[in-house]
Write an enzyme that holds these catalytic residues in place. Structure first.
Site, PDB file in Angstrom:
ATOM      1  N   HIS A   1       0.981  -1.270   0.021  1.00  0.00           N
ATOM      2  CA  HIS A   1      -0.017   0.060   0.031  1.00  0.00           C
ATOM      3  C   HIS A   1       0.848   1.119  -0.130  1.00  0.00           C
ATOM      4  O   HIS A   1       1.859   1.487   0.504  1.00  0.00           O
ATOM      5  CB  HIS A   1      -0.926   0.028   0.969  1.00  0.00           C
TER       6      HIS A   1
ATOM      7  N   ASP B   1       6.286   0.919   6.872  1.00  0.00           N
ATOM      8  CA  ASP B   1       4.952   0.618   6.516  1.00  0.00           C
ATOM      9  C   ASP B   1       4.209   1.625   5.731  1.00  0.00           C
ATOM     10  O   ASP B   1       3.523   2.641   6.154  1.00  0.00           O
ATOM     11  CB  ASP B   1       4.079   0.531   8.027  1.00  0.00           C
TER      12      ASP B   1
ATOM     13  N   GLU C   1      -5.153   1.553   2.843  1.00  0.00           N
ATOM     14  CA  GLU C   1      -4.887   0.510   3.778  1.00  0.00           C
ATOM     15  C   GLU C   1      -5.099   0.983   5.213  1.00  0.00           C
ATOM     16  O   GLU C   1      -5.678   0.286   6.064  1.00  0.00           O
ATOM     17  CB  GLU C   1      -3.555  -0.228   3.478  1.00  0.00           C
ATOM     18  N   GLU C   2      -4.453   2.245   5.656  1.00  0.00           N
ATOM     19  CA  GLU C   2      -4.311   2.607   6.849  1.00  0.00           C
ATOM     20  C   GLU C   2      -5.808   3.189   7.406  1.00  0.00           C
ATOM     21  O   GLU C   2      -5.997   3.347   8.557  1.00  0.00           O
ATOM     22  CB  GLU C   2      -3.309   3.746   6.861  1.00  0.00           C
TER      23      GLU C   2
ATOM     24  N   GLU D   1       3.734  -6.259   3.753  1.00  0.00           N
ATOM     25  CA  GLU D   1       3.962  -5.393   5.042  1.00  0.00           C
ATOM     26  C   GLU D   1       5.238  -5.734   5.760  1.00  0.00           C
ATOM     27  O   GLU D   1       5.751  -6.920   5.473  1.00  0.00           O
ATOM     28  CB  GLU D   1       2.444  -5.773   5.876  1.00  0.00           C
TER      29      GLU D   1
ATOM     30  N   HIS E   1       3.448   3.629  12.610  1.00  0.00           N
ATOM     31  CA  HIS E   1       2.370   4.635  13.434  1.00  0.00           C
ATOM     32  C   HIS E   1       3.034   5.350  14.421  1.00  0.00           C
ATOM     33  O   HIS E   1       1.841   5.716  15.306  1.00  0.00           O
ATOM     34  CB  HIS E   1       1.204   3.685  13.737  1.00  0.00           C
TER      35      HIS E   1
END
Length: 418
Positions: free
Chosen positions: A111, A140, A174-175, A199, A389
């Protein structure tokens, strides 16, 4: 049956064992050299992508990422299309198709979006510190995209085309649950034999070894609402029915409900109540992050919550609870486990150990790809990294060559199968 173990037989068996070990551990030296040659170009690709801020709601940044990745895929010989997502910010997916001479249909997914807002590079710049490279979204999942692009470059240079179709899908949401691309990913995956999802794998520390992943939680959103009665907070507070107090009561009494339902997890994460200081709030609402690894988890959790909220603290208030399904859980099949074990054999060729991780509380698009069970799906073919994140997200450059080797060898081996 009695087995007589003679010295001569022992020597013969030792010889066979040594031969078997040698066969399993034989490195594809040309492929490994190609992976080493691609390390520096991959780092340049990573830098280029990290410098494009592409949060899930940043349509302009996501267009730049789509332009970048589509251009690279075209250069590798793919036919490409931009597929509009069906919901969300309205950014495009990039879908690339390669046609080969073999019989297998293979798919790679990663992604383009990150969790970071525009302007993050001012406080979290791209930087190199030893074997770590830092930057928002670098692991990510821009590291996963880089593995795809450079493994395919290695295989193109080697003349490999032992596949019927090789599809690459890069999505922009995706997030935020792949709300506009998940069904497209599921539909595409059902047309393929194998899906490798890219991922990141967890870097050291805290992980001891790189890994492949066989399970990821599904997601859902919980919404609890309380309706009370407004009144003057100073002159007549007792005439009101405080929705905020009742909400607090409900959050406390439901916070551990999921612990009695294996395969579910509930965390209250947002809340709001009232609009002015001097009024007893008439309405209050909270939201929950829900994770699931069982197919009937939502139904079981909904039933338990509905029963729990019948117990009120503030009279004459009304509480409702709703669960909205999100991304499906990913639980690999036996065929997926066998594929991950092939990955362990491939890693052993370059004298590295590869772990198999059973489950993560994170959610990935492997859930959509694996939903019907038609394709063999395994997760975490991206680079090793950590801090996703959060601040100081990084990748470990020592993982670049092993992950390129793993991806390219895995594609070669899957192409050989009938």
């Amino acid at each position: 049956m009695t087995f007589r173990f003679t010295p001569l037989l022992a020597l013969s068996l030792l010889g066979l064992a040594a031969g078997a070990t040698s066969a399993l551990a034989a490195t594809d030296e040309k492929l490994k050299a190609a992976a080493e040659q691609e390390k520096a170009p991959l780092i340049e690709t990573l830098r280029d992508m990290v410098m494009i801020e592409s949060g899930s709601s940043d349509v302009e940044g996501l267009k730049k990422m789509a332009d970048f990745t589509e251009g690279r895929l075209k250069a590798l010989g793919a036919a490409t299309e931009r597929r509009k997502t069906t919901a969300g910010a309205g950014a495009d997916m990039v879908i690339a198709t390669f046609k080969g001479t073999g019989s297998r249909k293979l798919m790679l997914i990663a992604h383009m979006d990150t969790v970071y807002q525009r302007g993050i590079l001012a406080s979290e710049p791209y930087r190199v510190d030893g074997n770590r490279i830092y930057g928002p979204g670098i692991a990510d999942d821009k590291g996963g995209i880089a593995v795809v692009l450079h493994a395919l470059k290695m295989l193109k240079d080697a003349g490999w085309n032992d596949y019927a179709t090789l599809t690459v899908s890069f999505n922009p949401d995706e997030e935020v649950g792949s709300i506009g691309s998940g069904e497209i990913i599921a539909e595409l995956a059902d047309q393929h034999d194998v899906v490798l999802s890219c991922e990141p794998t967890v870097a050291s520390p805290p992980a001891k070894n790189d890994s492949l992943l066989l399970g990821a939680s599904g997601t859902a959103t919980g919404i609890i609402k309380v309706k009370g009665r407004a009144s003057h907070a100073g002159a007549a507070p007792d005439l009101g029915r405080n929705a905020l107090i009742e909400l607090s009561h409900q959050l406390l009494q439901t916070q551990d409900v999921a612990k009695s339902i294996p395969g579910t997890q509930l965390s209250w994460t947002t809340a709001k109540a009232g609009t002015v200081r001097n009024q007893i709030p008439e309405e209050a609402e909270a939201g929950a992050d829900i994770r699931l690894t069982i197919p009937d988890g939502i139904a079981k959790l909904q039933a338990a919550l509905d029963e729990k909220i019948k117990n009120r603290l503030v009279p004459d208030t009304e509480t409702t609870m709703k669960i909205v399904a999100g991304r499906p859980p990913f639980v690999a099949s036996d065929r997926g486990r066998a594929l991950a074990q092939e990955g362990q054999t491939i890693y052993a060729e370059i004298d590295r150990k590869l772990d198999i991780a059973e489950m993560t509380g994170g959610a990935t698009d492997a859930g959509y790809a694996n939903r019907s069970g038609k394709a063999v799906v395994v997760e975490s073919f991206g680079l090793a990294g950590f801090g996703y994140h959060a601040r100081d997200e990084f990748i470990d450059t020592n993982s670049i060559v092993p992950r390129l080797y793993l991806m390219s060898r895995m594609l070669i081996e899957q192409g050989k199968k009938k």
